[in-house]
Design a protein around this motif. Structure first.
Motif, short mmCIF file in Angstrom:
data_model
loop_
_atom_site.label_atom_id
_atom_site.label_comp_id
_atom_site.label_asym_id
_atom_site.label_seq_id
_atom_site.Cartn_x
_atom_site.Cartn_y
_atom_site.Cartn_z
N TYR A 299 0.81 -1.22 0.00
CA TYR A 299 0.00 0.00 0.00
C TYR A 299 0.84 1.27 0.00
N TYR A 300 2.16 1.15 0.21
CA TYR A 300 3.00 2.35 0.18
C TYR A 300 2.91 3.05 -1.17
N ALA A 301 2.67 2.28 -2.24
CA ALA A 301 2.64 2.83 -3.59
C ALA A 301 1.23 3.25 -4.03
N ALA A 302 0.26 3.16 -3.13
CA ALA A 302 -1.14 3.42 -3.52
C ALA A 302 -1.35 4.81 -4.10
N GLY A 303 -0.59 5.78 -3.63
CA GLY A 303 -0.75 7.14 -4.10
C GLY A 303 -0.40 7.36 -5.56
N LEU A 304 0.26 6.37 -6.18
CA LEU A 304 0.62 6.48 -7.59
C LEU A 304 -0.59 6.30 -8.51
N TYR A 305 -1.66 5.70 -8.00
CA TYR A 305 -2.71 5.22 -8.89
C TYR A 305 -3.88 6.16 -9.18
N PRO A 306 -4.25 7.07 -8.29
CA PRO A 306 -5.36 7.96 -8.66
C PRO A 306 -5.15 8.68 -9.99
N VAL A 307 -3.94 9.17 -10.23
CA VAL A 307 -3.68 9.86 -11.50
C VAL A 307 -3.78 8.89 -12.67
N LEU A 308 -3.37 7.64 -12.47
CA LEU A 308 -3.48 6.64 -13.54
C LEU A 308 -4.93 6.29 -13.81
N LEU A 309 -5.77 6.31 -12.79
CA LEU A 309 -7.19 6.04 -12.99
C LEU A 309 -7.80 7.10 -13.91
N ALA A 310 -7.35 8.34 -13.75
CA ALA A 310 -7.86 9.42 -14.61
C ALA A 310 -7.46 9.19 -16.06
N PHE A 311 -6.18 8.92 -16.29
CA PHE A 311 -5.72 8.70 -17.66
C PHE A 311 -6.33 7.44 -18.27
N GLY A 312 -6.38 6.38 -17.48
CA GLY A 312 -6.92 5.12 -17.99
C GLY A 312 -8.39 5.22 -18.35
N SER A 313 -9.15 5.93 -17.56
CA SER A 313 -10.59 6.07 -17.81
C SER A 313 -10.85 6.90 -19.06
N VAL A 314 -10.09 7.96 -19.24
CA VAL A 314 -10.25 8.79 -20.44
C VAL A 314 -9.89 8.00 -21.69
N TYR A 315 -8.79 7.25 -21.61
CA TYR A 315 -8.35 6.45 -22.77
C TYR A 315 -9.39 5.37 -23.10
N TRP A 316 -9.94 4.76 -22.06
CA TRP A 316 -10.95 3.71 -22.27
C TRP A 316 -12.23 4.30 -22.88
N GLU A 317 -12.60 5.48 -22.44
CA GLU A 317 -13.76 6.14 -23.01
C GLU A 317 -13.54 6.45 -24.49
N GLN A 318 -12.33 6.87 -24.83
CA GLN A 318 -12.02 7.19 -26.22
C GLN A 318 -12.14 5.94 -27.11
N ILE A 319 -11.73 4.81 -26.58
CA ILE A 319 -11.79 3.56 -27.35
C ILE A 319 -13.24 3.13 -27.55
N PHE A 320 -14.05 3.27 -26.50
CA PHE A 320 -15.42 2.75 -26.55
C PHE A 320 -16.44 3.89 -26.62
N THR A 321 -16.25 4.77 -27.59
CA THR A 321 -17.16 5.90 -27.78
C THR A 321 -17.93 5.78 -29.10
N HIS A 322 -17.30 5.23 -30.10
CA HIS A 322 -17.88 5.24 -31.44
C HIS A 322 -18.59 3.93 -31.77
N ASP A 323 -19.53 4.03 -32.67
CA ASP A 323 -20.26 2.87 -33.20
C ASP A 323 -20.88 2.06 -32.07
N TRP A 324 -20.87 0.76 -32.27
CA TRP A 324 -21.54 -0.13 -31.32
C TRP A 324 -20.77 -0.30 -30.00
N THR A 325 -19.49 0.09 -29.99
CA THR A 325 -18.67 -0.14 -28.78
C THR A 325 -19.18 0.63 -27.56
#
Length: 522
Positions: A299-325
């Protein structure tokens, strides 16, 4: 590829209402998963007792926790307020993630995705305990937020804010220093190395030093006890940590939402829209490597992940935005929420201790019964650390009442460890009984020294042999009944001692000095 829907008033209204809803859900959830069968955690009692001993530093943590505890004390010092602040810091961290997504031009789905992963992860587990960890994660996230602002705008004020956040973060927990090291290394190895020619960076460093100066002075005056604490932690706990397990736990921390962390790494490497922030991958890599080398707890490294959740969620939204996805969005949310919902009863103190003991196999498979000693036990360590404290405090109070009134000013109340001493001081507050002492952790600096001792009320195990010869009469006045508590397993009970040798105060003082010298590196 950038999915721009910001700037639309309707989007902001929807986003604001969704954020408020998630914050409410977060706060309610943190209390809903706390069974009334459990008390506070042993560490929480120590942190709360710091309010009675305000200082610029402590052996176990920097001073910010003590002032938070003073606020808790002013608010009534009850269970609700103790648990309120870690939940609040978790909610504020989630709000920062939400704003990060907005800064990256993510839509409402990306925000909901990020908040859902944050809520349905180990972060919620950490946010049930009144420890520096919840604020630590908030501070790491705030530091990343300032870095993102600087990388995007180039405005020097963000370098100053980074100094402010770093200083406050260090006053809460020294753990953030490892992020600063990782951030400094990554910036130096990237195209952003020119920041080291910017005078505002050094002004920010100066601000951080001014903020933490009182704690530095305290550490120097007391012989740098933080070094002893780190050495003791390394020898007694971190030695049992597997480097492979540390790395594996990083994704297990997010359960069904781990794919968002992976998406963040991929997006930061390949997405053109994330190019200005690519240095964050370097920060992550260097900090993780440093923690792995040092055998840090997962858990010492837990603070690294909130920022990654932001980037990962935006990237995932970009992938699954168009057409049937886009119709798969509910599937991704289900993948996050369902596994977490199935494990709530084992991750949080929801089930009664006896029920957990009966279903130990399920907990063992998940590695939840392994304690810091490397062995498996009947309950998860944190759960066992939430049992039996009121019982010990009541035993101490009942034993204290057996001391003759005239001898009470000359009676020492002593415990084996900081959990016992803190619990006694918490539950016996308002009763006519002195503060408990212990030759353990921060209590070695708070110990009430006495020149004359006629009685001793002891909570813990039977005194060691070297003290037994100085005790004329000893009676065990209480035996723990909570067999699943950690203190029961260590043999804790209540003892009343009298007919004491006049040499005992001097012997105790000598033992106390030896403890203090060890902590001070003398």
């Amino acid at each position: 590829m950038t999915h721009r829907i910001t700037g639309q008033p309707e989007h902001y209204r929807t986003s604001s209402w969704l954020l408020l809803s998630f914050i409410i859900i977060k706060m309610i959830f943190q209390f809903a998963v706390l069974s009334p069968c459990y008390e506070l955690h042993r560490d929480e009692y120590l942190h709360l007792d710091m309010a009675n001993h305000l200082a610029a530093g402590y052996l176990s943590v920097p001073p910010l926790t003590a002032f938070n505890s003073l606020l808790v004390q002013w608010l009534g010092n009850n269970f609700f307020w103790v648990k309120f602040f870690p939940a609040l810091y978790g909610a504020l961290t989630m709000a920062l993630i939400w704003k990060m997504v907005e800064k990256l031009n993510g839509g409402w789905f990306a925000q909901v995705l990020a908040a859902s992963v944050f809520l349905c992860s180990g972060f919620s587990r950490m946010n049930i305990l009144y420890q520096p960890n919840s604020f630590d994660i908030l501070a790491w996230t705030a530091l990343f937020w300032c870095l993102m602002q600087y990388l995007q705008t180039g405005e020097n004020k963000w370098l100053l804010w980074m100094g402010v956040v770093t200083g406050i973060g260090i006053l809460n927990k020294y753990n953030i220093i490892f992020l600063v090291i990782g951030m400094a290394g990554a910036l130096g190895l990237s195209a952003h190395r020119k920041v080291y020619k910017n005078k505002y960076l050094y002004t920010g460093m100066g601000i951080a030093l001014v903020i933490i100066a009182p704690n530095i002075i305290w550490q120097l005056q007391h012989g740098m006890p933080v070094l002893h604490h780190m050495k003791e932690l390394s020898e007694n706990q971190l030695v049992h940590v597997s480097r492979i397990s540390f790395l594996g736990d990083q994704l297990l921390f997010f359960m069904g939402g781990a794919f968002i962390v992976v998406a963040a790494v991929i997006g930061l490497i390949f997405s053109p829209g994330f190019r200005p922030y690519r240095v964050i991958i370097g920060v992550y890599a260097l900090t993780i490597l440093l923690f792995t080398y040092l055998r840090a707890k997962s858990y010492y490294a837990a603070g690294l992940y909130p920022v990654l959740l932001a980037f990962g969620s935006v990237y995932w939204e970009q992938i699954f935005t168009h057409d049937w996805t886009r119709y798969l969005r509910l599937l991704w949310l289900a993948l996050i929420v369902v596994p977490f919902a199935l494990l709530v009863n084992v991750i949080f103190p929801v089930m009664k201790p006896a029920q957990i003991s009966e279903k130990a196999g399920k907990f063992k498979k998940l590695g939840l019964l392994r304690w810091e000693d490397g062995q498996d036990h009947s309950l998860p360590q944190d759960f066992a650390d939430m049992l039996g404290w009121r019982e010990l405090a009541d035993m101490a109070w009942q034993t204290w009442q057996r001391v003759p009134e005239a001898d009470r000013p000359y009676t020492l109340l002593i415990c084996d460890n900081y959990g016992e001493a803190g619990a006694l001081n918490y539950y016996n507050k308002g009763r006519n009984i002195p503060l408990a002492n212990a030759m353990n952790a921060d209590y070695v600096f708070w110990f009430h020294e006495m020149d004359t001792i006629r009685y001793i009320v002891k909570i813990g195990t039977k005194p060691e042999a070297e003290y037994m010869k100085m005790i004329g009469h000893m009676e065990q006045t209480g035996i723990m009944k909570d067999t699943l508590s950690r203190e029961y397993q260590s043999g804790a009970g209540a003892w009343l001692m009298s007919d004491l040798s006049p040499d005992l105060p001097a012997v105790l003082k000598m033992a106390l000095r030896e403890k203090q010298n060890v902590y001070q590196g003398r």
